[in-house]
Design a protein around this motif. Structure first.
Motif, PDB file in Angstrom:
ATOM      1  N   ASP A  47       0.816  -1.217   0.000  1.00  0.00           N
ATOM      2  CA  ASP A  47       0.000   0.000   0.000  1.00  0.00           C
ATOM      3  C   ASP A  47       0.845   1.259   0.000  1.00  0.00           C
ATOM      4  OD1 ASP A  47      -2.259  -1.586   0.168  1.00  0.00           O
ATOM      5  OD2 ASP A  47      -2.173  -1.659   2.351  1.00  0.00           O
ATOM      6  N   ALA A  48       2.164   1.119  -0.014  1.00  0.00           N
ATOM      7  CA  ALA A  48       3.033   2.284   0.092  1.00  0.00           C
ATOM      8  C   ALA A  48       2.980   3.119  -1.181  1.00  0.00           C
ATOM      9  CB  ALA A  48       4.462   1.849   0.374  1.00  0.00           C
ATOM     10  N   ASN A  49       3.142   4.412  -1.004  1.00  0.00           N
ATOM     11  CA  ASN A  49       3.095   5.352  -2.114  1.00  0.00           C
ATOM     12  C   ASN A  49       4.494   5.532  -2.689  1.00  0.00           C
ATOM     13  OD1 ASN A  49       2.529   7.326  -3.939  1.00  0.00           O
ATOM     14  ND2 ASN A  49       1.754   8.800  -2.447  1.00  0.00           N
ATOM     15  N   PHE A  50       4.589   5.540  -4.016  1.00  0.00           N
ATOM     16  CA  PHE A  50       5.887   5.713  -4.660  1.00  0.00           C
ATOM     17  C   PHE A  50       6.491   7.078  -4.340  1.00  0.00           C
ATOM     18  CE2 PHE A  50       8.162   7.424  -8.385  1.00  0.00           C
ATOM     19  CZ  PHE A  50       9.250   6.579  -8.391  1.00  0.00           C
ATOM     20  N   CYS A  51       5.645   8.081  -4.115  1.00  0.00           N
ATOM     21  CA  CYS A  51       6.154   9.431  -3.833  1.00  0.00           C
ATOM     22  C   CYS A  51       6.943   9.481  -2.530  1.00  0.00           C
ATOM     23  CB  CYS A  51       4.995  10.429  -3.786  1.00  0.00           C
ATOM     24  SG  CYS A  51       4.104  10.585  -5.343  1.00  0.00           S
ATOM     25  N   SER A  52       6.776   8.476  -1.673  1.00  0.00           N
ATOM     26  CA  SER A  52       7.538   8.446  -0.423  1.00  0.00           C
ATOM     27  C   SER A  52       9.035   8.318  -0.679  1.00  0.00           C
ATOM     28  CB  SER A  52       7.065   7.289   0.460  1.00  0.00           C
ATOM     29  OG  SER A  52       5.691   7.400   0.741  1.00  0.00           O
ATOM     30  N   LEU A  53       9.404   7.783  -1.848  1.00  0.00           N
ATOM     31  CA  LEU A  53      10.817   7.611  -2.162  1.00  0.00           C
ATOM     32  C   LEU A  53      11.528   8.944  -2.345  1.00  0.00           C
ATOM     33  CD1 LEU A  53      10.587   4.653  -4.696  1.00  0.00           C
ATOM     34  CD2 LEU A  53      11.300   4.553  -2.315  1.00  0.00           C
TER      35      LEU A  53
ATOM     36  N   LEU B   6      16.153   2.920   4.550  1.00  0.00           N
ATOM     37  CA  LEU B   6      15.770   4.157   3.862  1.00  0.00           C
ATOM     38  C   LEU B   6      14.794   5.004   4.667  1.00  0.00           C
ATOM     39  CD1 LEU B   6      15.326   2.652   0.284  1.00  0.00           C
ATOM     40  CD2 LEU B   6      17.337   3.787   1.240  1.00  0.00           C
ATOM     41  N   LYS B   7      14.499   4.594   5.908  1.00  0.00           N
ATOM     42  CA  LYS B   7      13.622   5.335   6.813  1.00  0.00           C
ATOM     43  C   LYS B   7      12.219   5.516   6.230  1.00  0.00           C
ATOM     44  CE  LYS B   7      17.432   7.927   8.899  1.00  0.00           C
ATOM     45  NZ  LYS B   7      17.989   9.264   9.216  1.00  0.00           N
ATOM     46  N   LEU B   8      11.714   4.442   5.637  1.00  0.00           N
ATOM     47  CA  LEU B   8      10.361   4.447   5.082  1.00  0.00           C
ATOM     48  C   LEU B   8       9.397   3.619   5.917  1.00  0.00           C
ATOM     49  CD1 LEU B   8      11.284   3.973   1.312  1.00  0.00           C
ATOM     50  CD2 LEU B   8      10.580   6.095   2.423  1.00  0.00           C
ATOM     51  N   ASP B   9       9.862   3.103   7.032  1.00  0.00           N
ATOM     52  CA  ASP B   9       9.031   2.218   7.839  1.00  0.00           C
ATOM     53  C   ASP B   9       7.832   2.936   8.439  1.00  0.00           C
ATOM     54  OD1 ASP B   9      11.438   3.344   9.019  1.00  0.00           O
ATOM     55  OD2 ASP B   9      10.654   2.653  10.915  1.00  0.00           O
ATOM     56  N   ASP B  10       8.023   4.190   8.867  1.00  0.00           N
ATOM     57  CA  ASP B  10       6.902   4.928   9.459  1.00  0.00           C
ATOM     58  C   ASP B  10       5.802   5.181   8.438  1.00  0.00           C
ATOM     59  OD1 ASP B  10       8.010   4.997  11.957  1.00  0.00           O
ATOM     60  OD2 ASP B  10       9.034   6.900  11.644  1.00  0.00           O
ATOM     61  N   LYS B  11       6.189   5.521   7.219  1.00  0.00           N
ATOM     62  CA  LYS B  11       5.197   5.766   6.173  1.00  0.00           C
ATOM     63  C   LYS B  11       4.515   4.466   5.757  1.00  0.00           C
ATOM     64  CE  LYS B  11       7.559   9.824   4.321  1.00  0.00           C
ATOM     65  NZ  LYS B  11       6.491  10.736   4.819  1.00  0.00           N
ATOM     66  N   LEU B  12       5.237   3.367   5.851  1.00  0.00           N
ATOM     67  CA  LEU B  12       4.687   2.094   5.409  1.00  0.00           C
ATOM     68  C   LEU B  12       3.606   1.588   6.349  1.00  0.00           C
ATOM     69  CD1 LEU B  12       5.067  -0.068   3.195  1.00  0.00           C
ATOM     70  CD2 LEU B  12       6.637  -1.233   4.726  1.00  0.00           C
ATOM     71  N   ILE B  13       3.775   1.803   7.638  1.00  0.00           N
ATOM     72  CA  ILE B  13       2.827   1.264   8.623  1.00  0.00           C
ATOM     73  C   ILE B  13       2.064   2.371   9.338  1.00  0.00           C
ATOM     74  CG2 ILE B  13       4.214  -0.801   8.986  1.00  0.00           C
ATOM     75  CD1 ILE B  13       5.283   0.409  11.524  1.00  0.00           C
ATOM     76  N   ALA B  14       2.024   3.554   8.739  1.00  0.00           N
ATOM     77  CA  ALA B  14       1.356   4.685   9.403  1.00  0.00           C
ATOM     78  C   ALA B  14      -0.118   4.389   9.639  1.00  0.00           C
ATOM     79  CB  ALA B  14       1.528   5.950   8.564  1.00  0.00           C
ATOM     80  N   LYS B  15      -0.790   3.839   8.628  1.00  0.00           N
ATOM     81  CA  LYS B  15      -2.218   3.556   8.784  1.00  0.00           C
ATOM     82  C   LYS B  15      -2.462   2.405   9.746  1.00  0.00           C
ATOM     83  CE  LYS B  15      -3.488   5.213   4.178  1.00  0.00           C
ATOM     84  NZ  LYS B  15      -4.139   4.864   2.894  1.00  0.00           N
ATOM     85  N   GLU B  16      -1.563   1.423   9.731  1.00  0.00           N
ATOM     86  CA  GLU B  16      -1.781   0.258  10.581  1.00  0.00           C
ATOM     87  C   GLU B  16      -1.604   0.576  12.060  1.00  0.00           C
ATOM     88  OE1 GLU B  16       0.687  -2.875   9.299  1.00  0.00           O
ATOM     89  OE2 GLU B  16      -0.015  -2.867   7.243  1.00  0.00           O
ATOM     90  N   MET B  17      -0.746   1.527  12.378  1.00  0.00           N
ATOM     91  CA  MET B  17      -0.471   1.828  13.777  1.00  0.00           C
ATOM     92  C   MET B  17      -1.479   2.797  14.367  1.00  0.00           C
ATOM     93  SD  MET B  17       2.119   0.005  14.540  1.00  0.00           S
ATOM     94  CE  MET B  17       2.804   0.695  16.038  1.00  0.00           C
ATOM     95  N   GLN B  18      -2.428   3.305  13.559  1.00  0.00           N
ATOM     96  CA  GLN B  18      -3.437   4.192  14.088  1.00  0.00           C
ATOM     97  C   GLN B  18      -4.432   3.408  14.928  1.00  0.00           C
ATOM     98  OE1 GLN B  18      -5.232   6.142  10.772  1.00  0.00           O
ATOM     99  NE2 GLN B  18      -3.474   7.438  10.330  1.00  0.00           N
ATOM    100  N   SER B  19      -5.030   4.103  15.878  1.00  0.00           N
ATOM    101  CA  SER B  19      -6.041   3.455  16.698  1.00  0.00           C
ATOM    102  C   SER B  19      -7.329   3.290  15.899  1.00  0.00           C
ATOM    103  CB  SER B  19      -6.317   4.289  17.954  1.00  0.00           C
ATOM    104  OG  SER B  19      -6.728   5.603  17.577  1.00  0.00           O
ATOM    105  N   THR B  20      -8.067   2.261  16.214  1.00  0.00           N
ATOM    106  CA  THR B  20      -9.297   1.966  15.492  1.00  0.00           C
ATOM    107  C   THR B  20     -10.345   3.034  15.780  1.00  0.00           C
ATOM    108  OG1 THR B  20      -8.805  -0.375  15.697  1.00  0.00           O
ATOM    109  CG2 THR B  20     -11.067   0.225  15.095  1.00  0.00           C
TER     110      THR B  20
END
Length: 578
Positions: free
Chosen positions: A408-414, A487-501
């Motif tokens: 689900d990661a966005n290419f623009c994050s690169l 590459l420090k993309l881990d936060d962007k990769l799991i940003a949605k998953e780590m949000q509270s429901t």
């Protein structure tokens, strides 16, 4: 909106935490959740979304057991990368402002008891109580400005001499007569002045270095040791990562004319070396960030040393005329000197915190890991000699190898990632192997993303095969936990998953649990609105309001026409004058 499998991932994290606690291993629950959310999407260690739909599957059990075994394995590169990333995210010691605030707050809490003890002396103090107050002031001054050990009697004697030159016995008696908040403010100013005198008296080669701390020499020694430590470890990591990349490049051959990849050793075997390459490069990048912060602090130390020398020279010029020097002229210089001394102590504390972070990061890559990578390189070299004819695969086949994986990661994050250091075509074709880049090329005109390539022919393939190259490049990075951490993309990769429901409110209410407030025949303004179902109540209230409206006057006779508007200024004749 949260991830659809977030609940399952949180349950997996809780199972891992429970298993680790059974082994008497202290764990950070937030770190375990972060680790699970990132590793679950790794193409080698993770799970597919179909596996997450049934947490009782064997693959889920294998996933948990793999994390448990790697958590206690010091040579596991993925776990080392996760811990280094976590340290850098939560290691606030890298910020000078945070360290200064932390030390200041902690120190004020420790001094609070002493300050309250000084402020509690009554207005009618005896001689013995004044002597105790004087001794406590000495300890407070020494501790506040880190002049040395408060138990050192020689340092306390030097502080007492400086304190006597500022405040006498009569002034001390007047001090206890002040209001409490005035006494604390005066105590701070007094401590700054006396500390500046002690610092000045011990400046130069004749200072008492055994009893009075000299922060400048401590800083010089700390700077030398820190610079040497950073240079040594960075040079060592550069050699280690270079050896790993050289061992990989020896086993690969990319033919850009035929768009074919040749290799003698299976790429999965080369991935074993590549994991160590990522770990060494990641540690180097983390230490480089710490070194940049250290260099900034080192620059501030140099500026503060110049201020220190300047104020000492100013005090020397002022004291050259020792006859009739006004305290208002010389004391501000001592206060400024103590302020500079405090700043130097803050910089010293920051360097100490940076060294703690450096040591903590270095512990994640033990020396046994270096021996292990040498053994793997030797094994792969032996394996390559056994095969006479190399394997060959086309670029198209290799680039489409990861199409089954979804991200689900966005290419623009690169655009925010530092990908220029590695050859993009090699990374896309080999699905994640890192080789150094020598040429930079901007392939996407809409985004300022520069890709690295080994030479111009590699860049030309990237331009001609742009869509397939970008897709394979994106899939290789975002489906590898190690590359995301590097590459420090881990936060962007799991940003949605780590949000509270997010719990949405129900659109309909249950009639059986709903009650209405009914008040009959109560038409007061506070209660008549929306509290009754009787239509006749509304009808009667409407007639009542209409009647009030009807009674309102609209004629021109007002209080002004009767002359009563300014009644307080009116004069009325009495009966006998009429």
């Amino acid at each position: 909106m949260s991830h659809p499998h977030q609940k399952t991932l949180n349950e997996l994290a809780q199972r891992i935490i429970k298993r680790l606690k059974e082994r008497d291993i202290e764990v950070d629950e937030k770190f375990i959740k972060f680790m699970v959310h990132l590793l679950v999407r790794d193409m080698r260690l993770g799970l597919l979304k179909t596996d997450l739909e049934d947490p009782s599957k064997c693959k889920v059990h294998v996933f948990i057991e793999g994390i448990l075994s790697s958590y206690s394995n010091p040579n596991d590169t993925t776990m080392a990368n996760l811990r280094m990333s976590w340290i850098m995210k939560h290691g606030h010691g890298i910020q000078l402002s945070y360290v200064q605030e932390k030390y200041e707050q902690q120190f004020q809490q420790e001094l609070r008891l002493l300050i309250d003890d000084i402020l509690r002396y009554p207005e009618t103090c005896s001689k013995l109580q004044l002597d105790q107050l004087f001794a406590k002031m000495q300890v407070f001054i020494v501790a506040s400005y880190h002049l040395g050990c408060p138990k050192n009697h020689v340092l306390l004697k030097l502080t007492a001499q400086a304190l006597n030159s500022v405040i006498g016995r009569s002034d001390l008696q007047n001090y206890v007569l002040k209001k409490k908040y005035h006494r604390q403010e005066y105590l701070q100013r007094l401590a700054a002045t006396v500390a500046g005198i002690v610092i000045y008296n011990n400046d130069g080669p004749d200072g008492d270095r055994e009893n009075v701390r000299f922060v400048i020499s401590d800083l010089e020694m700390a700077q030398q040791n820190t610079s040497a430590a950073f240079d040594k470890i960075l040079e060592q990591l550069k050699i280690l990562s270079g050896n790993c990349q050289t061992a990989i490049s020896e086993q690969l051959k990319l033919n850009n004319e035929e768009t074919m990849l040749y290799y003698r050793v299976p790429l999965e075997q080369l991935q074993r070396i590549n994991q160590f390459t990522i770990t060494f490069i990641m540690l180097r990048r983390c230490l480089t960030a710490l070194k940049q912060s250290y260099e900034h602090t080192s620059y501030l130390v140099g500026v503060e040393k110049d201020r220190y020398d300047c104020v000492v020279a100013k005090i020397n010029d002022t004291l050259a005329m020792r006859t009739a020097i006004d305290s208002e002229l010389i004391f501000p210089h001592f206060v400024y000197l103590s302020k500079v001394w405090s700043n130097l102590n803050h910089y010293f504390n920051h360097i100490v915190e940076l060294n703690k972070l450096r040591e903590q990061l270095e512990l994640q890559v033990p020396q046994s890991m270096e021996h292990r990578v040498d053994e793997i390189i030797a094994e792969i070299q032996v394996m390559s000699q056994r095969r006479k004819v190399p394997h060959q695969r086309s670029y198209a086949d290799r680039m489409s190898a990861l199409n089954e994986f979804h991200t689900d990661a966005n290419f623009c994050s690169l655009a925010e990632a530092d990908i220029k250091e590695f050859c993009g075509l090699t990374l896309a074709v080999t699905n994640g192997l890192l080789l150094p880049a020598k040429v930079l090329r901007n392939l996407c005109m809409n985004l300022d993303i520069k890709f690295g390539f080994q030479d111009q022919t590699y860049a030309r393939i990237g331009e001609l095969w742009f869509e397939r190259f970008i897709s394979a490049f994106r899939q290789a990075i975002f489906n590898s936990a190690n590359l995301c951490l590097l590459l420090k993309l881990d936060d962007k990769l799991i940003a949605k998953e780590m949000q509270s429901t997010v719990v949405e409110p129900p659109k309909k209410l249950d009639f059986q649990g709903q009650t209405e407030l009914v008040i009959e025949n109560d038409l007061s303004p506070a209660n008549w609105i929306n509290v009754t179902w009787n239509a006749w109540d509304y009808h009667r209230e409407t007639i009542h309001l209409a009647q009030i409206r009807k009674c309102q006057t609209r004629d021109a006779q007002t209080k002004v026409s009767y002359g009563q508007r300014n009644a307080q200024n009116q004069a009325y004749n009495t009966r006998q004058h009429m």
